[in-house]
Design a protein around this motif. Sequence first.
Motif, mmCIF file in Angstrom:
data_model
loop_
_atom_site.group_PDB
_atom_site.id
_atom_site.type_symbol
_atom_site.label_atom_id
_atom_site.label_comp_id
_atom_site.label_asym_id
_atom_site.label_seq_id
_atom_site.Cartn_x
_atom_site.Cartn_y
_atom_site.Cartn_z
ATOM 1 N N PRO A 8 0.825 -1.208 0.000
ATOM 2 C CA PRO A 8 0.000 0.000 0.000
ATOM 3 C C PRO A 8 0.855 1.252 0.000
ATOM 4 C CG PRO A 8 0.000 -1.010 2.172
ATOM 5 C CD PRO A 8 0.658 -1.994 1.248
ATOM 6 N N LEU A 9 0.312 2.296 -0.658
ATOM 7 C CA LEU A 9 1.011 3.577 -0.722
ATOM 8 C C LEU A 9 0.740 4.373 0.545
ATOM 9 C CD1 LEU A 9 0.148 4.530 -4.410
ATOM 10 C CD2 LEU A 9 2.266 3.543 -3.556
ATOM 11 N N ASN A 10 1.055 3.775 1.711
ATOM 12 C CA ASN A 10 0.719 4.482 2.939
ATOM 13 C C ASN A 10 1.750 5.553 3.241
ATOM 14 O OD1 ASN A 10 2.834 3.335 4.869
ATOM 15 N ND2 ASN A 10 1.903 1.460 4.051
ATOM 16 N N SER A 11 1.312 6.540 4.001
ATOM 17 C CA SER A 11 2.133 7.721 4.237
ATOM 18 C C SER A 11 3.332 7.446 5.120
ATOM 19 C CB SER A 11 1.273 8.817 4.882
ATOM 20 O OG SER A 11 0.685 8.332 6.079
ATOM 21 N N GLY A 12 3.388 6.283 5.762
ATOM 22 C CA GLY A 12 4.506 6.014 6.643
ATOM 23 C C GLY A 12 5.640 5.254 5.986
ATOM 24 N N ALA A 13 5.437 4.717 4.775
ATOM 25 C CA ALA A 13 6.461 3.935 4.105
ATOM 26 C C ALA A 13 7.074 4.730 2.960
ATOM 27 C CB ALA A 13 5.844 2.641 3.563
ATOM 28 N N PRO A 14 8.345 4.473 2.625
ATOM 29 C CA PRO A 14 8.955 5.145 1.473
ATOM 30 C C PRO A 14 8.166 4.837 0.210
ATOM 31 C CG PRO A 14 10.611 4.019 2.802
ATOM 32 C CD PRO A 14 9.284 3.569 3.304
ATOM 33 N N CYS A 15 7.993 5.830 -0.609
ATOM 34 C CA CYS A 15 7.199 5.659 -1.826
ATOM 35 C C CYS A 15 8.065 5.970 -3.037
ATOM 36 C CB CYS A 15 5.977 6.567 -1.788
ATOM 37 S SG CYS A 15 4.902 6.395 -3.234
ATOM 38 N N ARG A 16 8.336 4.950 -3.841
ATOM 39 C CA ARG A 16 9.087 5.126 -5.079
ATOM 40 C C ARG A 16 8.109 5.101 -6.240
ATOM 41 N NH1 ARG A 16 12.189 1.175 -6.660
ATOM 42 N NH2 ARG A 16 13.853 2.429 -7.599
ATOM 43 N N VAL A 17 8.157 6.136 -7.074
ATOM 44 C CA VAL A 17 7.221 6.260 -8.194
ATOM 45 C C VAL A 17 8.014 6.456 -9.482
ATOM 46 C CG1 VAL A 17 5.365 7.618 -9.229
ATOM 47 C CG2 VAL A 17 5.394 7.217 -6.754
ATOM 48 N N ALA A 18 7.644 5.725 -10.511
ATOM 49 C CA ALA A 18 8.222 5.891 -11.841
ATOM 50 C C ALA A 18 7.244 6.668 -12.710
ATOM 51 C CB ALA A 18 8.521 4.536 -12.469
ATOM 52 N N VAL A 19 7.747 7.666 -13.406
ATOM 53 C CA VAL A 19 6.966 8.404 -14.400
ATOM 54 C C VAL A 19 7.564 8.085 -15.757
ATOM 55 C CG1 VAL A 19 6.268 10.662 -15.258
ATOM 56 C CG2 VAL A 19 6.353 10.237 -12.787
ATOM 57 N N ALA A 41 6.922 16.663 -10.960
ATOM 58 C CA ALA A 41 7.189 17.851 -10.148
ATOM 59 C C ALA A 41 6.247 17.911 -8.948
ATOM 60 C CB ALA A 41 7.061 19.110 -10.996
ATOM 61 N N GLU A 42 4.979 17.593 -9.173
ATOM 62 C CA GLU A 42 4.001 17.599 -8.081
ATOM 63 C C GLU A 42 4.350 16.527 -7.046
ATOM 64 O OE1 GLU A 42 0.179 18.809 -6.272
ATOM 65 O OE2 GLU A 42 1.731 19.726 -7.524
ATOM 66 N N LEU A 43 4.743 15.357 -7.508
ATOM 67 C CA LEU A 43 5.107 14.287 -6.575
ATOM 68 C C LEU A 43 6.375 14.636 -5.805
ATOM 69 C CD1 LEU A 43 4.400 11.229 -8.905
ATOM 70 C CD2 LEU A 43 3.055 11.926 -6.919
ATOM 71 N N ALA A 44 7.369 15.152 -6.506
ATOM 72 C CA ALA A 44 8.625 15.519 -5.848
ATOM 73 C C ALA A 44 8.400 16.600 -4.803
ATOM 74 C CB ALA A 44 9.643 15.972 -6.887
ATOM 75 N N ALA A 45 7.485 17.522 -5.090
ATOM 76 C CA ALA A 45 7.193 18.592 -4.136
ATOM 77 C C ALA A 45 6.599 18.052 -2.844
ATOM 78 C CB ALA A 45 6.241 19.609 -4.765
ATOM 79 N N HIS A 46 5.994 16.868 -2.907
ATOM 80 C CA HIS A 46 5.405 16.241 -1.723
ATOM 81 C C HIS A 46 6.303 15.150 -1.144
ATOM 82 C CE1 HIS A 46 1.823 18.297 -3.269
ATOM 83 N NE2 HIS A 46 1.330 18.172 -2.052
ATOM 84 N N GLY A 47 7.561 15.165 -1.492
ATOM 85 C CA GLY A 47 8.513 14.258 -0.869
ATOM 86 C C GLY A 47 8.551 12.856 -1.422
ATOM 87 N N VAL A 48 7.914 12.635 -2.567
ATOM 88 C CA VAL A 48 7.921 11.307 -3.159
ATOM 89 C C VAL A 48 9.222 11.107 -3.936
ATOM 90 C CG1 VAL A 48 6.780 9.786 -4.827
ATOM 91 C CG2 VAL A 48 5.412 11.237 -3.321
ATOM 92 N N ALA A 49 9.829 9.951 -3.816
ATOM 93 C CA ALA A 49 11.038 9.611 -4.572
ATOM 94 C C ALA A 49 10.621 9.232 -5.990
ATOM 95 C CB ALA A 49 11.776 8.461 -3.906
ATOM 96 N N VAL A 50 10.771 10.150 -6.910
ATOM 97 C CA VAL A 50 10.252 9.977 -8.263
ATOM 98 C C VAL A 50 11.399 9.921 -9.265
ATOM 99 C CG1 VAL A 50 9.959 12.466 -8.610
ATOM 100 C CG2 VAL A 50 8.606 10.861 -9.962
ATOM 101 N N THR A 51 11.234 9.055 -10.261
ATOM 102 C CA THR A 51 12.185 8.966 -11.367
ATOM 103 C C THR A 51 11.423 9.076 -12.673
ATOM 104 O OG1 THR A 51 13.667 7.513 -10.112
ATOM 105 C CG2 THR A 51 13.940 7.568 -12.503
ATOM 106 N N VAL A 52 11.876 9.977 -13.540
ATOM 107 C CA VAL A 52 11.272 10.162 -14.856
ATOM 108 C C VAL A 52 12.114 9.417 -15.882
ATOM 109 C CG1 VAL A 52 10.603 11.821 -16.645
ATOM 110 C CG2 VAL A 52 10.381 12.428 -14.215
ATOM 111 N N PHE A 53 11.463 8.600 -16.711
ATOM 112 C CA PHE A 53 12.135 7.876 -17.785
ATOM 113 C C PHE A 53 11.680 8.460 -19.124
ATOM 114 C CE2 PHE A 53 11.911 4.927 -14.226
ATOM 115 C CZ PHE A 53 13.206 4.426 -14.172
#
Length: 462
Positions: free
Chosen positions: A4-15, A27-39
């Motif tokens: 689950p994408l719960n707020s207490g666990a690290p969240c890695r997102v691929a775009v 940009a929106e995800l990164a602004a909220h502290g999400v570890a995001v990678t754009v491919f």
Amino acid sequence: MPQPLNSGAPCRVAVIGGGYAGLSAAAELAAHGVAVTVFEAGKVLGGRARRVERAQLSAHSSASKPAPLDNGQHLLIGAYQALLGQLRRFGVDEGQVLRRLPMRLQVEPDFVLACARWPAPLHLLSGLLSAKGLSWGERWALLWLIQRAKWQRWRLPVDQTVSEWLAQNRQPAQLISRFWTPLTLAALNTPLEIASAQVLLNVLRDSLGGRRAASDLLLPLVDFSALYAEPAAAYIQRQGGYVQLGHRVKTLWLDTAGWYLDGAAEPYQAVVVATAPHQAAKLLQDSQLPSVQALAAQLASWPYQPIVTVYLQYAPAVRLAQPMLGLADSLAQWVFDRSDTHGCPGLIAVVISAQGVHSGMGHEELALAVQAELHQQLGLPDEVFSRQVITEKRATFACSVGLARPVNRTAASGLYLAGDYTAGLAGPGRGEYPATLEGAVRSGLLAAQALLADRAAAGVAS
């Protein structure tokens, strides 16, 4: 099911996709502290609004430095609040990258609609009443129809084609030729015979029907990668995210740990697919999830319309009377002077939207025909140093009546769509905006916000 994408666990997102939609989501995800990678599969960010490195024209015949081109000549308006808001977020000074001018639509041979710098709605009223190139009957027909649309709150009881809507409201043929046709092709990139009148009204609502500044024309002063994509990437990286160029994601699959890209060892808790629909279909078609396979089938049959941009390099002294001019009943639809905006003396960009008689012409034949039109109708010289034609066969979706557009949140856990073709969040529907840069930015933000909301909900539930 993935974790689950719960707020207490690290969240890695691929775009997946580095166009305006994908970068906005990241940009929106990164602004909220999400570890995001754009491919991004290409070497240049921006998607269908990017700098073209491979095709360049010299500023004039003896230039030592080439002038970079865009893969298409887009126009922004003051109503693009999502895009302008993102530029502010990235720290971009609007005045450094955009030239803001009051609405002025000049379509040769003699039509001019110019809005005064008056408060709304007086700015529009003054423009309609003082429009040149129309009889008083045609001015009244235009004023009456726009006012009627405002009374109806810019909503139609049932959607219909733009051609049907104009005929039903008795718009004169010359008014259609000089105003409605160039406007519809520029806004929707779809022939009037199939274009959605409701989507056109949505655009008119936010521009001509909005505050005065919403109708302003915003002419880019830099290429489209430098305008938005590169500042977005820099912002994402400042927030701790990553942008990988030259990486085409070929496989995407889900197991109990999350989403895996190309057999990578570490999963992502969520994925935002921000490619064009036909590319998204290829990526999703091998999924074992029936809902994703159905989505892939829908996207595989997505309808498109092309945009052709013809670049003509004249002598450095050649200029247009205005930064942007339209041509009625011509192959060339909108003509832009890039010496005025991009510092490229003598470089003229001609935009031809949607399918038409030009679709069967070769590049050289089309460039010569456009060159002849500019000579005959605008008085430009009949000699050019070089020509370059760039065709985007899938430039935009066909903004037709009844087109069912998918929502940003898919039925698969942790899988989201971003792109100007999506309908939003509420449910499969028609969509508010045509295929524009603003539509792409809005969709990216909505996809990210849906992901963040799902993450927060999972955190509460757990």
